[in-house]
Enzyme design. Structure first.
Site: not given
Ligand SMILES: *Cc1c(COP(=O)(O)O)cnc(C)c1O
Length: 422
Positions: A243, A283, A323, A349-350
């Protein structure tokens, strides 16, 4: 500074990734084209590794961010595992050479077949998200004559008021087992015949740019570890999820080593310093290592808005449409002409098919633009909407551009379809 620097840089007007001019790659491989820097991916990994040195740990790259086999191979060779969320991702990970013992299986909707495939492969563990899933997994394991290693994904319900960026760690979303139901769930897991409890897991959201939500969630998790272990159920590992955010525009997320150091300090302070740590970054390992190249097709200046129509679209990169994500757009070759604002849009086409709005650019048809920070949730979310073949992917390895995925061919898109008889 460009997001993706120092791997991404402009030299004599030409945008380069690891020293390779991107306009030349667009000519050589065509557009739309994803280009990744292997060195940038390994650099992002190294930041996590620095902080984890000397600690028992396993980094499980969350492969839904970018699942190209060469990307998985890069991380597997560097010693990483992967976090998967489907049977398809399991097959990909195995095809890329990720050892099953380094694969953890997350996700709220695992089917029986997916569970069976993962058990047969011998994955390291399942992150289980509900009571129903615990019961199903136990049955599937017993049928298979196996024992499933399980962690419970706990929803820590971290206060949204103080941390508005969090999207999956709150009580009212579909992910994880509620914190106040987790102890009962552990008791149930320990009593089920096909399961072996191995750890605890959480993942509170994505593109998080502060340290505090991670530390708060960890604290809530450790409260639970204490309660669960007081009942004699041992938790060998603590999985702190993924995350961590990246810089798309002006964000200033903590560096991975800073974040990990803060979490380790918290673990030490609470007496869990020797515990095995699992992390699931997605990410932050790949986002700033990739760009999407696209060629300008037409310019449509207008009184209200002016459109720069390019050959990449929402089917190639859905983040802006889905997003309202802002991603930097840079010309691969600089022009002397004055810049003016354009809405950079695709041919789909959006009306929602845009890559960037109100971007000041000096462009002409035929120019190549790069959408930056496109290494995560780009190609993996691509579709064939409008019967558009998906883009090719190139990885720069030691200064050489390597084609790691061919451009999809139109005839393959409907190869599985059937005309009606008669
Ligand atoms: C998507 C996800 C991640 C990775 O999230 P990032 O924001 O890309 O680091 C880690 N664990 C689980 C369970 C996820 O669904």
């Amino acid at each position: 500074m460009l997001p993706g620097a120092p791997h991404l840089a402009r030299r004599a007007g030409a945008l380069q990734l690891d020293g390779v001019p991107l306009a030349a790659l667009a000519r050589r491989f065509g557009t739309p084209l994803y280009v990744y820097s292997q060195a940038a991916m390994l650099g992002a990994l190294a930041a996590y590794r620095r902080a984890l040195a000397g600690r028992p740990h396993l980094l499980c790259y969350a492969m839904k961010a970018n699942a190209n086999l060469a990307v998985l191979q890069t991380f597997a060779r560097a010693g990483c595992g992967v976090d998967i969320v489907s049977g398809g991702e399991l097959a990909r990970a195995l095809a890329a050479g990720v050892p099953a013992t380094r694969i953890v299986f997350s996700g709220v909707g695992k089917t029986r077949d997916e569970m069976r495939q993962a058990l047969d492969a011998g994955v390291r563990g399942f992150n289980v998200e509900s009571l129903g899933e615990l019961q199903r997994l136990s049955r599937v394991a017993v049928e298979a004559g196996a024992t499933a290693p399980v962690s419970l994904r706990v929803n820590p319900d971290v206060d949204a008021g103080t941390h508005p960026y969090i999207s999956t760690g709150l009580r009212d979303n579909k992910f994880g087992i509620a914190h106040d139901e987790a102890l009962d769930a552990y008791r149930a897991a320990a009593a089920l015949p096909g399961l072996r409890v191995t750890g605890i897991d959480c993942h509170i959201g994505s593109q998080i740019t502060q340290v505090e939500p991670f530390v708060d969630a960890l604290d809530r998790l450790l409260d639970l570890v204490e309660a669960v272990e007081a009942e004699g159920i041992a938790l060998a590992h603590i999985d702190v999820g993924g995350g961590l955010g990246i810089r798309y525009a002006e964000e200033s997320p903590p560096a991975a080593d800073e974040l990990v150091a803060r979490m380790l300090a918290r673990l030490d302070a609470r007496g869990f310093g020797g515990r095995e740590i699992l992390l699931e970054p997605g990410r932050s390992l790949v986002g700033n290592a990739g760009v999407l190249l696209t060629e300008v097709q037409y310019l449509k200046p207008g009184a209200a808005r002016s459109f720069c129509i390019v050959d990449a679209a929402m089917n190639d990169l859905v983040r802006p449409a889905m997003y309202q994500a802002w991603m930097a757009i840079e010309p691969c070759t600089e022009r002397a002409a004055p810049a003016r604002p354009w809405d950079v849009v695709g041919p789909v086409c959006e009306s929602g098919d845009w890559l960037g709005r109100d971007r000041r650019l000096a462009v002409e048809p035929g120019d190549v633009l790069a959408v930056l920070s496109a290494g995560a949730y780009g190609m993996t979310m691509a579709s064939n909407y409008n019967t558009r073949p998906r883009a090719a992917e190139v990885m720069i390895v030691d200064g050489e551009a390597v084609l790691v995925r061919e451009r999809e061919r139109v005839q393959d898109l409907f190869a599985g379809e059937r005309l009606l008889a008669g």
